[in-house]
Write an enzyme that holds these catalytic residues in place. Structure first.
Site, PDB file in Angstrom:
ATOM      1  N   SER A  85       0.797  -1.093  -0.009  1.00 43.89           N
ATOM      2  CA  SER A  85      -0.024   0.058  -0.155  1.00 43.89           C
ATOM      3  C   SER A  85       0.784   1.466   0.048  1.00 43.89           C
ATOM      4  O   SER A  85       1.783   1.577  -0.836  1.00 43.89           O
ATOM      5  CB  SER A  85      -0.828  -0.063   1.186  1.00 43.89           C
ATOM      6  OG  SER A  85      -2.134   0.759   0.971  1.00 43.89           O
ATOM      7  N   HIS A 234      -7.527  -6.400   0.408  1.00 38.44           N
ATOM      8  CA  HIS A 234      -6.253  -5.372   0.634  1.00 38.44           C
ATOM      9  C   HIS A 234      -5.010  -5.859   1.193  1.00 38.44           C
ATOM     10  O   HIS A 234      -3.981  -5.608   1.160  1.00 38.44           O
ATOM     11  CB  HIS A 234      -6.713  -3.906   0.752  1.00 38.44           C
ATOM     12  CG  HIS A 234      -5.779  -2.868   0.809  1.00 38.44           C
ATOM     13  ND1 HIS A 234      -4.987  -2.641  -0.413  1.00 38.44           N
ATOM     14  CD2 HIS A 234      -5.090  -2.261   1.696  1.00 38.44           C
ATOM     15  CE1 HIS A 234      -4.112  -1.822  -0.356  1.00 38.44           C
ATOM     16  NE2 HIS A 234      -3.994  -1.427   1.015  1.00 38.44           N
TER      17      HIS A 234
END
Length: 253
Positions: A85, A234
């Site tokens: 991320s 994610h």
């Protein structure tokens, strides 16, 4: 800036960067597995996170410079570098400006702009008055009014710790992250061709990386591969740790 790090294993250097609101703790379990395969794994705390120093400066350019400073200070030559991320965007930025790596691994993030989607977290953090709370339970009750997902809630509240004086504080720089959160979603301009191997890992249940995102990523990182981990969101390393480590080790061999 001298970043805090945790080191595990011996062998080829392998450097790992976490995402926003995170720390080196979040990836420690999978990093131990990577280390067992013959790597010296360095797990960094980004500035304004974990036990690294705090600063009003908070951008991908300065975080890439922090990474370079760490590599130089620790005599790490051509490591494999992985970022999840926010850490992934830091690694992309680093690879556009520096050459000291053998391979890069980007986990569930693309170079494009992402609209701010952390407002509920920031509101919850702002609602917790560290001068008034007397227990973690009290902080959790307040935060639950803003963040309902159990995993997300526990992830954020892991940053709350008891000080030596008996009060509470955050291991994240809440004011600076709140001020710069728009920049964290910012686009990474890829204007340099990089021919070293690159792997973009995404979760099948995540919407962060599309096929079009990968094509743009590959326009700069010309030897890039795409790996989709079935059933992962994610937080690929947390939801599918076994499959994640397998993919990382296969690429890193």
């Amino acid at each position: 800036m001298q970043l805090f790090s945790r080191k595990v294993g011996e062998g080829q250097p392998f450097v790992v960067l976490h995402g926003v609101f995170g720390s080196s703790d979040n990836l420690f379990t999978v990093c131990k597995k990577i280390a067992e395969a013959g790597f010296e794994v360095h797990i960094l705390d980004a500035r304004n996170h974990g036990q690294s120093p705090r600063s009003e400066e908070f951008s991908y350019e300065v975080m890439a410079a922090d990474l370079n400073e760490y590599l130089v200070a620790n005599n790490l030559n051509n490591p494999i570098i992985l970022g999840h991320s926010m850490g992934g965007k830091t690694v992309m930025t680093f690879a556009q400006h520096y050459n000291n790596f053998s391979k890069i691994i980007i986990v569930d993030i693309a170079p494009r702009f992402y609209p701010t989607h952390h407002d509920h977290i920031l509101a919850g953090l702002a609602a917790i008055d560290l001068e008034k709370i007397t227990s973690r339970k009290e902080a959790e009750d307040i935060f639950s009014g803003y963040v309902s997902d159990f995993g997300e809630k526990q992830f954020i509240l892991k940053n709350l710790y008891r000080t030596e004086e008996g009060g509470f504080d955050w291991r994240i720089n809440v004011p600076v992250i709140s001020k710069e959160i728009y920049q964290i979603g910012g686009e990474i301009i890829l204007d340099k061709k990089v021919d070293k191997p690159a792997l973009l890992v995404r979760g099948s249940e995540s919407s962060y990386v599309t096929d079009a995102d990968f094509e743009y990523f590959r326009s700069s990182f010309v030897n890039a591969e795409l790996q989709t981990i079935d059933g992962a969101n994610h937080w690929v390393h947390a939801t599918k740790p076994v499959e994640f480590v397998e993919a990382i080790l296969k690429f890193s061999a």
